[in-house]
Design an enzyme around this catalytic site. Structure first.
Site, PDB file in Angstrom:
ATOM      1  CB  CYS A 117      12.353 -10.838   3.546  1.00 40.84           C
ATOM      2  SG  CYS A 117      12.929  -9.163   3.363  1.00 40.84           S
TER       3      CYS A 117
ATOM      4  CB  CYS B  14       7.463  -9.773   4.199  1.00 40.47           C
ATOM      5  SG  CYS B  14       7.002  -8.287   5.136  1.00 40.47           S
TER       6      CYS B  14
ATOM      7  CE1 TYR C 272      11.204  -4.080  -7.625  1.00 40.41           C
ATOM      8  CE2 TYR C 272       9.506  -4.123  -5.932  1.00 40.41           C
ATOM      9  CZ  TYR C 272       9.871  -4.173  -7.263  1.00 40.41           C
ATOM     10  OH  TYR C 272       8.924  -4.312  -8.233  1.00 40.41           O
TER      11      TYR C 272
ATOM     12  CB  CYS D  82      12.417  -5.192   9.532  1.00 40.76           C
ATOM     13  SG  CYS D  82      11.792  -6.857   9.140  1.00 40.76           S
TER      14      CYS D  82
ATOM     15  CB  CYS E  60      -0.834   0.104   1.267  1.00 41.22           C
ATOM     16  SG  CYS E  60      -1.834  -1.301   1.634  1.00 41.22           S
TER      17      CYS E  60
ATOM     18  CG  ASN F 136       1.947   0.728   3.980  1.00 41.29           C
ATOM     19  OD1 ASN F 136       1.933  -0.458   3.655  1.00 41.29           O
ATOM     20  ND2 ASN F 136       2.993   1.506   3.774  1.00 41.29           N
ATOM     21  N   GLY F 137       0.465  -1.841   6.023  1.00 49.53           N
ATOM     22  CA  GLY F 137       1.128  -2.751   6.953  1.00 49.53           C
ATOM     23  C   GLY F 137       0.340  -4.019   7.150  1.00 49.53           C
TER      24      GLY F 137
ATOM     25  N   GLY G 162       1.244   0.208  -5.099  1.00 49.41           N
ATOM     26  CA  GLY G 162      -0.006  -0.542  -5.131  1.00 49.41           C
ATOM     27  C   GLY G 162      -0.773  -0.194  -6.389  1.00 49.41           C
TER      28      GLY G 162
HETATM   29  N1  LIG Z   1      11.376   5.806 -12.434  1.00 49.92           N
HETATM   30  C1  LIG Z   1      10.743   5.056 -11.574  1.00 49.92           C
HETATM   31  N2  LIG Z   1       9.445   5.242 -11.335  1.00 49.92           N
HETATM   32  C2  LIG Z   1       8.792   4.424 -10.471  1.00 49.92           C
HETATM   33  N3  LIG Z   1       9.416   3.449  -9.817  1.00 49.92           N
HETATM   34  C3  LIG Z   1      10.743   3.262 -10.005  1.00 49.92           C
HETATM   35  C4  LIG Z   1      11.434   4.052 -10.882  1.00 49.92           C
HETATM   36  N4  LIG Z   1      12.701   3.656 -10.886  1.00 49.92           N
HETATM   37  C5  LIG Z   1      12.806   2.646 -10.027  1.00 49.92           C
HETATM   38  N5  LIG Z   1      11.660   2.421  -9.469  1.00 49.92           N
HETATM   39  C6  LIG Z   1      11.470   1.392  -8.471  1.00 49.92           C
HETATM   40  O1  LIG Z   1      11.509   0.149  -9.107  1.00 49.92           O
HETATM   41  C7  LIG Z   1      10.333  -0.575  -8.925  1.00 49.92           C
HETATM   42  C8  LIG Z   1       9.786  -0.958 -10.224  1.00 49.92           C
HETATM   43  O2  LIG Z   1      10.683  -0.798 -11.276  1.00 49.92           O
HETATM   44  P1  LIG Z   1      11.215  -1.936 -12.268  1.00 49.92           P
HETATM   45  O3  LIG Z   1      12.425  -2.568 -11.765  1.00 49.92           O
HETATM   46  O4  LIG Z   1      11.330  -1.210 -13.557  1.00 49.92           O
HETATM   47  O5  LIG Z   1      10.089  -2.998 -12.423  1.00 49.92           O
HETATM   48  P2  LIG Z   1       9.942  -4.394 -11.676  1.00 49.92           P
HETATM   49  O6  LIG Z   1       9.023  -4.135 -10.538  1.00 49.92           O
HETATM   50  O7  LIG Z   1       9.329  -5.233 -12.711  1.00 49.92           O
HETATM   51  O8  LIG Z   1      11.297  -4.836 -11.237  1.00 49.92           O
HETATM   52  C9  LIG Z   1       9.422   0.252  -8.065  1.00 49.92           C
HETATM   53  O9  LIG Z   1       9.083  -0.389  -6.907  1.00 49.92           O
HETATM   54  C10 LIG Z   1      10.178   1.520  -7.803  1.00 49.92           C
HETATM   55  O10 LIG Z   1      10.393   1.849  -6.490  1.00 49.92           O
HETATM   56  S1  SF4 Z   2      12.619  -6.157   5.541  1.00 49.63           S
HETATM   57 FE1  SF4 Z   2      11.583  -7.834   4.544  1.00 49.63          FE
HETATM   58  S2  SF4 Z   2      10.493  -8.909   6.199  1.00 49.63           S
HETATM   59 FE2  SF4 Z   2      11.075  -6.924   7.002  1.00 49.63          FE
HETATM   60  S3  SF4 Z   2       9.287  -5.602   6.625  1.00 49.63           S
HETATM   61 FE3  SF4 Z   2      10.661  -5.355   4.881  1.00 49.63          FE
HETATM   62  S4  SF4 Z   2       9.958  -6.839   3.343  1.00 49.63           S
HETATM   63 FE4  SF4 Z   2       9.063  -7.427   5.330  1.00 49.63          FE
HETATM   64 MG   LIG Z   3      13.098  -4.404 -11.275  1.00 51.95          MG
END
Ligand SMILES: Nc1ncnc2c1ncn2[C@@H]1O[C@H](COP(=O)(O)OP(=O)(O)O)[C@@H](O)[C@H]1O
Ligand code: SF4
Ligand SMILES: [Mg+2]
Ligand SMILES: Nc1ncnc2c1ncn2[C@@H]1O[C@H](COP(=O)(O)OP(=O)(O)O)[C@@H](O)[C@H]1O
Ligand SMILES: Nc1ncnc2c1ncn2[C@@H]1O[C@H](COP(=O)(O)OP(=O)(O)O)[C@@H](O)[C@H]1O
Ligand SMILES: Nc1ncnc2c1ncn2[C@@H]1O[C@H](COP(=O)(O)OP(=O)(O)O)[C@@H](O)[C@H]1O
Ligand code: SF4
Ligand code: SF4
Ligand code: SF4
Ligand SMILES: [Mg+2]
Ligand SMILES: [Mg+2]
Ligand SMILES: [Mg+2]
Lengths: 462, 462, 462, 462
Positions: free
Chosen positions: A445, A391, A251, A442, A9, A110-111, A35
């Site tokens: 994962c 997670c 990520y 945390c 979220c 969110n959570g 989301g």
């Molecule tokens: N320009 C961007 N706009 C939105 N998200 C981005 C962007 N660059 C990196 N991200 C991050 O990367 C994730 C998605 O990007 P991408 O790696 O292209 O796709 P996938 O989720 O398929 O790996 C998102 O969670 C976001 O945080």
């Molecule tokens: S670090 Fe991993 S296990 Fe901890 S809240 Fe984030 S996604 Fe979940």
């Molecule tokens: Mg990616």
């Protein structure tokens, strides 16, 4: 389409702005990546009645000018949801609006609460009815049943009762409330508009709204916003440790966001630099799996001196629906999203960097795609440690048995994805790059150290 | 949203594949960037009747599984269109399906005829009726009126009559035809599926379909595809010069595509390298305007040694609809698409690279955005010469008076966009990097040297 | 759902009204029963350009306020279509808008040309291209190819060439034209708004628009409407005979309409009266198959003295889509539309009256439904003669082999529908009631006397 | 569009049929007239989980084949709703599905509770949260909070607590329950399918499903349906009096339905006969306001000997959306629905019969329309007494001040509607025709005798 972790979220609250719903919409748009399955906004004037709209799809699909115009008021709450989950009987979309003995309440969450199943059973035993499978409904029941006169005391007792990860924005139609769990697992940020105050999941929303960053809401803190400004109330006891979700740096968060005291971009690039030191490789070119791989790859390149190239192109029009041909096309699943730049890869020793390997199927296709494009060697580097555990704090992850790193060693994974070599970032490397340690973040994962114990096997389901 | 040149179309033809429509769909999806306003596919079995579906929107919006399933056959033609133009009376969507004395014909066209208004008036004088404002209808009338017995001769005489830029795929329900104008202005590529042959505007479509590149269709060449394979017919007299649209290298084509004998990526990167040599600058960091600026920026960085960084983040969810708040938000138009990474820019001397400056408004907002993020200096470098003339060969361009470089000198533009310095790539630099010269490429929008003269002031309108 | 004849179209033209498109919409709405599959409107200001919208579905589904607002102008043409026919390649929706040597033309057509296939082949041989399978396109090609200077002469020569049934409204963007074929097969009515003039297929549209009836357009007449009012031009030679479609009185027209010099209601009631005299029956109650059976049943009741009752109730929400259960439900097809009133039928000798029997399957279900509801006897009376031939003049009819009366005698039909007795109205009775004779009306579907010969077997297809 | 009373709901329950949802759909379709704003169905297998779909619009718009197919199971509950009410925050659509301490429950409700506001406040005081403004949520909270072990006892205690009008179908995923309030205000009918049992609001649904009528559910009765058949449980104490809603006979029910021990058609016709005796008039013709006026008009005609005619034609395509022209058209509001048959009315003394006059605006337009069509005299007769009070038992009525008969005498109303004379049916005439008296029927909207007192001013709102 590609296998990955999904955030659950993004939430936003706006107070004291004549276009509150519009600003909530902008926030949801800015962190649409948090989301993509449904979106909702509830708005009101102080003391006025709620208007609300929710729907399935992207923010830009769910809302149009007409619908936004109907969401009148200077207070608004918004919510992006990843998973609408299979449970179609009950209506899980947020914000969640109710009436109860104190009046009205609208809440976005969110959570994930780890003791919600238990609490739910107790509440049901006391006569509560549930229309959804959502944690938020548990929270609302607890709030409604609290015998405290004072609303703040009510909130304190409720949030003493629940355990888990939560960042929450909430309005009673008079004030806007923001709450973050005592470990600060999920982010929540306070900002200031030219007119009014906002609470958002990710700072990129502030930029789009033209808002100024004030500070992050603290773990265990309650922020109360009204016509006089904001007030900080220490709601819940906190310990020395925090448990910021390190996967936000790995990520989830956009690189242009600021979270947990750091710029995401800086941390992510440091992941790449550290990785270059920890797992060097003799190669001609280093390429990212775009877009999430770009920043660590830049770090890797700068540290190693191996030239950075955009060896894979990400289709701009990757959407949620796509019709596959019946006849199989080689690596089709990945091709829809990525295409190699042959002239960059032919005859080269290539390092390719991604943020994580989940099931391994995508990485396998990417390695093959690079090799098919003519690469002589393909070395995979992951800018995070292996993901080995699910997670239970609000992120949609595969089960343990689906996580390739959970039951295969490095060599086996390397063989499976057909890479010439494979290395992950070390745990220490990750913590250091993120500016903390095991007591700051945390990282369950990655290492199974769950900062909040959960007592039932159901705990992990949403 | 941002000001730019728009390509007009992408076209695809599939022959001899049991899922012909599905492969046409994949092609349109791969080069969705060539036209986002409408999409259409016509399909048939050899000798069978046409089925067709067209609609407004992205390929993934216009088609769903059910609609694709209805497009049965082993032959298919597809078309992506940029502009549906204001002329709502007439139905301009392609492919264009007709019946006439030889039977049926379905045609999709990328380009623009410069003598179509004249031809249209002549055809009308002879009793022709027009349902659209489309060039393609002129072509079809000419084909239907030709007195040649032989279809190839018919095509020859028709295409001797028309002047302009055109790549065409066409089927009479029996064979698939591909034609490219004598100067080869627009691209057209021949590829091979496991089963069947394909003609596509851009090679990235071959990759997605899992097809093999055979070769580009030659200027003036007619390709006839039937059950026996493909046959090359020199349809039109060609001269020594060609006029490949150099803007394909500058902006239109995806970097992973191969066109006009070169990898787009390589050419685009060389633009950046050359620019670094031609217009060096003392700076701490060089950043692209993503995504089109990424590749030249990599070239610039590699040549200059200035570190490459992703200082601007491009929102993944940039769509065609967006609701603006009524209150103005600073640089809103650009913020929806791009957001700066402050930690990268603060206190830095920044070079920012884009492919072109059209009206200048976007560049101005980008410069300000970078400066607001804390940059000490902002130097704009453009990986192409100034765009000073409109295109009459199938690209949707602003009028001359709207093109800032058409009536302002370098210094004026630099002042307008508030940059510390501004430089463009030289014409020679561009040609050399693209592997040719003034006789290889059309570069009219950069220098006014229109390779095909046009006789009427209407010529440039579509 | 029930088997019946389908009218092909309703057309409307509006001139000199500031809300021309809105009035065309009202007309289409008033005679929605003449065509329910698609609807379209083209509008313009004198000398201005056309705007047009067409779509599949009911008028109220195809148009909304926004779409109507875009159809600006004081001239408008509208069209309701029954069948969009299977031919999906070509776009048959009307009005049909073109550009040609004289400028623009928009045309809507109700009827069918019997020599259009021949003309089409000739036109194709001369180089014409066709985008549809529609007669109207033939008309437009003929108009565009005419060598007459004068537009009226052009129309005269074109309509001398075509043979068939046609009522047409047309605009060149300056004037509104109405044309009716020399036999007057299809209706066309001229009316007057407070502001402006209108041409409509059925007079009930005048009532809804608040327009006054002026007169019917005469067979072979051209009406030209411009700023000065309307002008009558005898376009085509007429003979003594006319061939007004008698099926309009039998079924198509709404009872509140006035056509061919008579009130539909009066004629239809006289059908019932005559039927009562021609085919008396000893019964307790006479009931209609609603709604088309109501008026003749009232006539039958008044003449015979048998009490009229609403023994069958017609569901108000009969729509075009309905999901049938997989398990068969007795008489399901008819039940969706009609339900018996048991208390009226139990133990009674019932006469049930409908306008026609086409395939017989519906009548059979209705008889059974009435009997299941407890009727002692069920006598079917049809307020028209047996339908034995298909229509080639613009009405969608089953083929001869599907028309039960075409190959079964009265007794066989009676047995098939399981009635206790069955009678039809006589031909003479029908003509007399309609106020004419064999030389006034077309009655080909009842007697095979086709007033216009057709030369090819394709003639009857649309 | 026309002013009238609106029924609030139609409900259906199906048990033991493999196509349960499909049969619920058929029921909703059959009594679509009971609620046209939204529709919903919940289905399950015994012991399985619920699947549910709800939406705004007609049943045929809300459901398609795909959506129905997803509603798997042998148990289903359906609901048609008239008013979605303005309160957009809360989700009022039914059936209402919950989880609570006993498991799951799905409930659909037709009626209105007069003490729900009180109960709601009490429940809130005990900690209940409400997501809707719906009475049903009160019921569900009461059920969930009951301390009875036994479910039947739970229901008994809950329905002893609530006061008002209710017919309810409900399933716990194992059994189907049907309940009718102790006065039997709203109808509920039990029927038998070839396979399984059904509960429906109106008997016309039985006919469409091909089900057999078993009997009406009795006031205060609980019907429990499971695999062994149905069981009758006297749930609530009943007195001698009942309070069947007499407006069902006046207007709501379809004439082909059977309710409260009588055929609707017979009662409605007797209203007309009685009216003819009570308020005779010298006239040439008597015409209904179709369709609801048809049956009483037949009674009036038969009793008075004045010939019945269909002097007003009801457009088959009256829908929920219609675009009005900006310029006013005389009587436009009524013309969209009704059109006079001039030839029947010209020079005649006309009696026109409708079921009720609510605000008077429609009747006024109808009288004028008839007079404009040439009638010499227009006498309005209403086949029910004047409506003077709002309904608080589940029918959407105007407020007292909007009911013309509430504050005007007969003469004033007659003058307002511009009729030559006006008469209503007497109260006694109505009761007698309906086969009962003041102790059989609720007639509160006609006489203010509310059979259930309500204690708060909010009582009447839904
Ligand atoms: N320009 C961007 N706009 C939105 N998200 C981005 C962007 N660059 C990196 N991200 C991050 O990367 C994730 C998605 O990007 P991408 O790696 O292209 O796709 P996938 O989720 O398929 O790996 C998102 O969670 C976001 O945080
Ligand atoms: S670090 Fe991993 S296990 Fe901890 S809240 Fe984030 S996604 Fe979940
Ligand atoms: Mg990616
Ligand atoms: N990954 C990509 N997918 C599609 N098009 C891309 C991609 N990268 C660069 N392009 C090229 O850049 C253009 C669009 O990219 P971008 O610069 O991000 O947007 P804008 O058109 O607003 O400048 C396209 O015409 C395309 O050829
Ligand atoms: N009230 C009416 N509104 C529209 N059409 C009507 C009406 N009454 C009779 N008709 C005529 O009857 C036809 C359709 O009515 P009906 O008999 O109810 O359906 P069906 O076409 O199934 O027989 C139309 O063609 C129309 O002319
Ligand atoms: N054939 C019918 N189908 C459905 N409802 C009917 C029918 N005939 C009469 N009714 C009754 O009349 C009401 C609606 O009919 P009508 O009088 O035509 O419209 P209005 O509601 O505008 O008065 C419904 O409530 C219904 O019970
Ligand atoms: S004018 Fe420019 S855009 Fe047009 S064809 Fe020539 S190079 Fe391409
Ligand atoms: S054949 Fe029948 S339906 Fe056709 S025009 Fe003649 S009378 Fe009318
Ligand atoms: S008040 Fe009227 S509408 Fe309401 S229940 Fe009583 S009789 Fe029926
Ligand atoms: Mg760009
Ligand atoms: Mg009928
Ligand atoms: Mg009515």
């Amino acid at each position: 389409m590609l296998d990955c972790f999904h955030d659950e979220c993004g939430i936003a609250g706006v107070y004291g702005n004549p276009e509150a719903a519009n600003h909530a919409y902008l926030s949801l748009y800015a962190f649409q990546h948090r989301g993509q399955e449904s979106a909702g906004i509830t708005a009101c004037f102080p003391g006025g009645s709620f208007s609300s709209h929710k729907g399935r799809g992207l923010v830009s699909e769910v809302f149009d000018q007409e619908k936004l115009n109907q969401l009148k008021g200077t207070i608004a709450i918004g919510h992006n949801r990843y998973s609408t989950s299979g449970k179609a009987i009950l209506e899980n979309a947020q914000p969640f609006d109710i009436e109860y003995h104190r009046g009205r309440l609208s809440l976005a969450h969110n959570g994930n609460l780890v003791n919600s199943h238990l609490l739910r059973r107790e509440l049901e035993a006391m006569g509560a009815i549930f229309r959804t499978t959502n944690d938020s409904e548990v929270l609302l029941h607890l709030i409604a049943r609290s015998r405290h006169e004072d609303f703040i005391e009510t909130l304190r007792s409720v949030f003493m009762t629940v355990r888990g990860a939560y960042s929450i924005v909430m309005t009673d139609g008079e004030r806007l409330y923001g709450i973050r769990d005592p470990l600060g697992i999920r982010p929540l940020i306070l900002g200031e508009l030219e007119e009014g105050l906002v609470l958002v999941s990710e700072s990129c929303a502030l930029d789009l709204m033209g808002a100024t960053f004030i500070r992050e809401v603290n773990p265990g803190e309650l922020i109360v916003i009204d016509g006089k400004g904001f007030q900080s109330i220490p709601l819940l006891p906190v310990t020395e440790r925090s448990a910021f979700c390190i996967f936000e740096f790995v990520y989830f968060a956009r690189p242009d966001s600021f979270q947990f005291g750091n710029y995401v971009h800086n941390v992510r690039k440091e992941f790449g630099r550290t990785l270059a030191r920890e797992a060097p490789v003799d190669a001609d070119v280093v390429i990212p799996v775009p877009d999430s791989g770009i920043v660590p790859t830049l770090g890797f390149s700068q540290e190693s001196g191996i030239p950075f190239e955009m060896g894979l192109i990400r289709n701009h029009y990757v959407g949620r629906t796509f019709i596959e041909p019946k006849q199989s096309i080689r690596h089709f699943g990945v091709k829809i999203k990525l295409n190699p730049v042959k002239s960059l890869l032919e005859g080269k020793r290539v390092v390719v960097i991604d943020d994580s390997i989940v099931r391994g199927t995508t990485s396998r296709k990417i390695v093959k795609m690079i090799r098919d494009a003519g690469a002589k060697e393909v070395h995979m580097r992951i800018a995070a440690p292996p993901t080995i555990c699910p997670c239970f704090y609000g992120v949609d992850t595969p089960t343990r048995s689906e996580l390739i790193a959970s039951n295969h060693d490095l060599e086996q994974i390397c063989t499976y994805i057909t890479a010439d070599s494979l290395s992950y970032l070390s745990h220490e490397g990750m913590f250091t790059a993120a500016g903390g340690d095991r007591n700051t973040f945390c990282s369950a994962c990655f290492d199974g150290n769950y900062p909040i114990p959960f007592d039932s096997p159901e705990a992990g389901t949403t």
